[in-house]
Design a protein around this motif. Structure first.
Motif, PDB file in Angstrom:
ATOM      1  N   ARG A  23       0.817  -1.213   0.000  1.00 22.97           N
ATOM      2  CA  ARG A  23       0.000   0.000   0.000  1.00 22.97           C
ATOM      3  C   ARG A  23       0.855   1.270   0.000  1.00 22.97           C
ATOM      4  O   ARG A  23       0.330   2.379   0.154  1.00 22.97           O
ATOM      5  CB  ARG A  23      -0.944  -0.018   1.198  1.00 22.97           C
ATOM      6  CG  ARG A  23      -2.009  -1.097   1.075  1.00 22.97           C
ATOM      7  CD  ARG A  23      -2.856  -1.212   2.332  1.00 22.97           C
ATOM      8  NE  ARG A  23      -3.765  -0.091   2.533  1.00 22.97           N
ATOM      9  CZ  ARG A  23      -5.002  -0.030   2.039  1.00 22.97           C
ATOM     10  NH1 ARG A  23      -5.464  -1.021   1.295  1.00 22.97           N
ATOM     11  NH2 ARG A  23      -5.768   1.024   2.276  1.00 22.97           N
ATOM     12  N   HIS A  25       3.440   2.138   2.066  1.00 26.11           N
ATOM     13  CA  HIS A  25       3.990   2.632   3.323  1.00 26.11           C
ATOM     14  C   HIS A  25       5.460   2.231   3.464  1.00 26.11           C
ATOM     15  O   HIS A  25       5.886   1.184   2.964  1.00 26.11           O
ATOM     16  CB  HIS A  25       3.197   2.088   4.509  1.00 26.11           C
ATOM     17  CG  HIS A  25       1.764   2.526   4.517  1.00 26.11           C
ATOM     18  ND1 HIS A  25       1.392   3.838   4.688  1.00 26.11           N
ATOM     19  CD2 HIS A  25       0.599   1.821   4.366  1.00 26.11           C
ATOM     20  CE1 HIS A  25       0.073   3.931   4.659  1.00 26.11           C
ATOM     21  NE2 HIS A  25      -0.435   2.722   4.453  1.00 26.11           N
ATOM     22  N   VAL A 220      -4.696  -2.530   9.082  1.00 24.50           N
ATOM     23  CA  VAL A 220      -4.331  -1.461   8.150  1.00 24.50           C
ATOM     24  C   VAL A 220      -5.364  -0.337   8.191  1.00 24.50           C
ATOM     25  O   VAL A 220      -5.018   0.851   8.234  1.00 24.50           O
ATOM     26  CB  VAL A 220      -4.192  -2.013   6.719  1.00 24.50           C
ATOM     27  CG1 VAL A 220      -4.039  -0.875   5.714  1.00 24.50           C
ATOM     28  CG2 VAL A 220      -2.993  -2.953   6.630  1.00 24.50           C
ATOM     29  N   GLU A 224      -4.479   3.440   9.146  1.00 30.45           N
ATOM     30  CA  GLU A 224      -4.585   4.504   8.149  1.00 30.45           C
ATOM     31  C   GLU A 224      -5.623   5.546   8.528  1.00 30.45           C
ATOM     32  O   GLU A 224      -5.476   6.735   8.220  1.00 30.45           O
ATOM     33  CB  GLU A 224      -4.902   3.907   6.781  1.00 30.45           C
ATOM     34  CG  GLU A 224      -3.761   3.103   6.181  1.00 30.45           C
ATOM     35  CD  GLU A 224      -4.069   2.552   4.804  1.00 30.45           C
ATOM     36  OE1 GLU A 224      -3.111   2.210   4.079  1.00 30.45           O
ATOM     37  OE2 GLU A 224      -5.272   2.449   4.447  1.00 30.45           O
ATOM     38  N   GLN A 225      -6.690   5.098   9.200  1.00 27.39           N
ATOM     39  CA  GLN A 225      -7.747   6.033   9.598  1.00 27.39           C
ATOM     40  C   GLN A 225      -7.474   6.677  10.948  1.00 27.39           C
ATOM     41  O   GLN A 225      -8.235   7.532  11.388  1.00 27.39           O
ATOM     42  CB  GLN A 225      -9.087   5.302   9.629  1.00 27.39           C
ATOM     43  CG  GLN A 225      -9.537   4.785   8.274  1.00 27.39           C
ATOM     44  CD  GLN A 225     -10.838   4.013   8.339  1.00 27.39           C
ATOM     45  OE1 GLN A 225     -11.643   4.193   9.247  1.00 27.39           O
ATOM     46  NE2 GLN A 225     -11.063   3.135   7.382  1.00 27.39           N
TER      47      GLN A 225
END
Length: 310
Positions: A23, A25, A220, A224-225
């Protein structure tokens, strides 16, 4: 983002790290074993050795990585590390794991504060404990009182500790159900094949499974949030042992599990094992699906085990 995965070589870490890298990162992943550094590098991470129980080791390693997010996945419950589970003396068996949930959590939170890391993700458990007599356990339900499981008092206290400390730091705690999938259930399948995993009584205790890849995807999303609070990470289909164990044995081509009475199981495996097999509660994943937008690849262990064991 720059992600620091403490415990990247563990069962979940091995599925999480490649997903984070895919993704986009930048991942620093830790292990306690120099022999696992190459494994982490092959997954695309910057690999380092760190002792989670040593505050200086944690502080220096986090400072060097300069992460935006810290993900705490350090455990000491793998079969290779801890040997055969001792459910007669769970606190003794899980002593190092309990320290990782308390001392190592403090070390990571301290390092986060010192280096300006704004978000921490940590793991907890969605297992047989707690919750109402009827209905599914939700995040607001308390962990079990000590009298429910006196021989795992320290383990329960460690769970309470990590959930309380991380929540107060505006982080997120993920209560994972029992894992299955690649590398996660080899010990269970071995016991099933050897008919060493019996049905106790009616096998009415519920397990709330989650496929290891679904657990990684939920992690994840929470990261991420930058979610906060506690989330149950389980599939849609909690089921009693008497149902899922027969299914797993059939999918694995093993003989039907033997059935033993509670009194005998109590003598052989202890009270905790009997409670897990006969009195476990189902957990709800509604909050994770609603607030994180989590979509499971394997909504039910039925399809997941069938595919895994095909």
């Amino acid at each position: 983002m720059r992600i620091f995965v403490a415990g990247g070589s563990g069962t979940l870490g091995r599925r999480l790290v490649p997903l984070l890298v895919a993704r986009g990162h930048q991942v620093t992943a830790t292990t306690t074993s120099p022999g696992k550094l190459d494994l982490l590098r092959q997954m695309g991470a910057h690999a380092v050795v760190m002792n989670g129980l040593d505050a200086m080791s944690v502080g220096e390693t986090v400072a060097s990585a300069g992460p935006d997010v810290i993900v705490h996945q350090m455990t000491a419950l793998s079969m290779a590390h801890a040997g055969k589970p001792d459910l007669k003396h769970p606190d003794r068996w899980a002593a190092t794991n309990n320290r990782l949930r308390t001392e190592a959590t403090d070390h990571l939170l301290g390092a986060a504060a010192a280096t300006g890391v704004s978000h921490v993700v940590a793991q907890s458990m969605a297992n047989w404990y707690g919750g109402p007599e009827h209905g599914r356990v939700i995040e607001a339900d308390p962990l079990p009182p000590e009298e429910v499981a006196p021989k795992m008092r320290k383990s329960v206290e460690a769970l309470r500790y990590v959930e309380d400390r991380v929540a107060k730091a505006n982080g997120v705690v993920l209560r994972y159900g029992p894992f299955y999938g690649p590398g996660a259930t080899d010990h269970v399948l071995d016991l099933v094949h050897r008919r060493k995993f019996p049905l106790v009584g009616r096998g009415a205790g519920y397990f709330s499974w989650v496929h290891i890849d679904d657990a990684a995807s939920a992690t994840v999303l929470a990261m991420e949030q930058k979610a906060n609070g506690v989330f149950n990470i389980v599939d849609d289909d909690p089921a009693p042992v008497g149902e899922w164990l027969l299914h797993v044995a059939a999918c694995a081509g093993a003989k039907r599990p033997v059935r033993v009475p509670k009194w005998l199981a109590r003598l052989l495996a202890g009270e905790i094992a009997v409670k897990m097999m006969t009195d476990g509660r189902a957990f709800s994943n509604a909050k994770a699906k609603r607030e994180l937008g989590w979509q499971l690849r394997y909504p039910s262990w039925r399809e997941g085990f069938k595919e895994e064991l095909a």
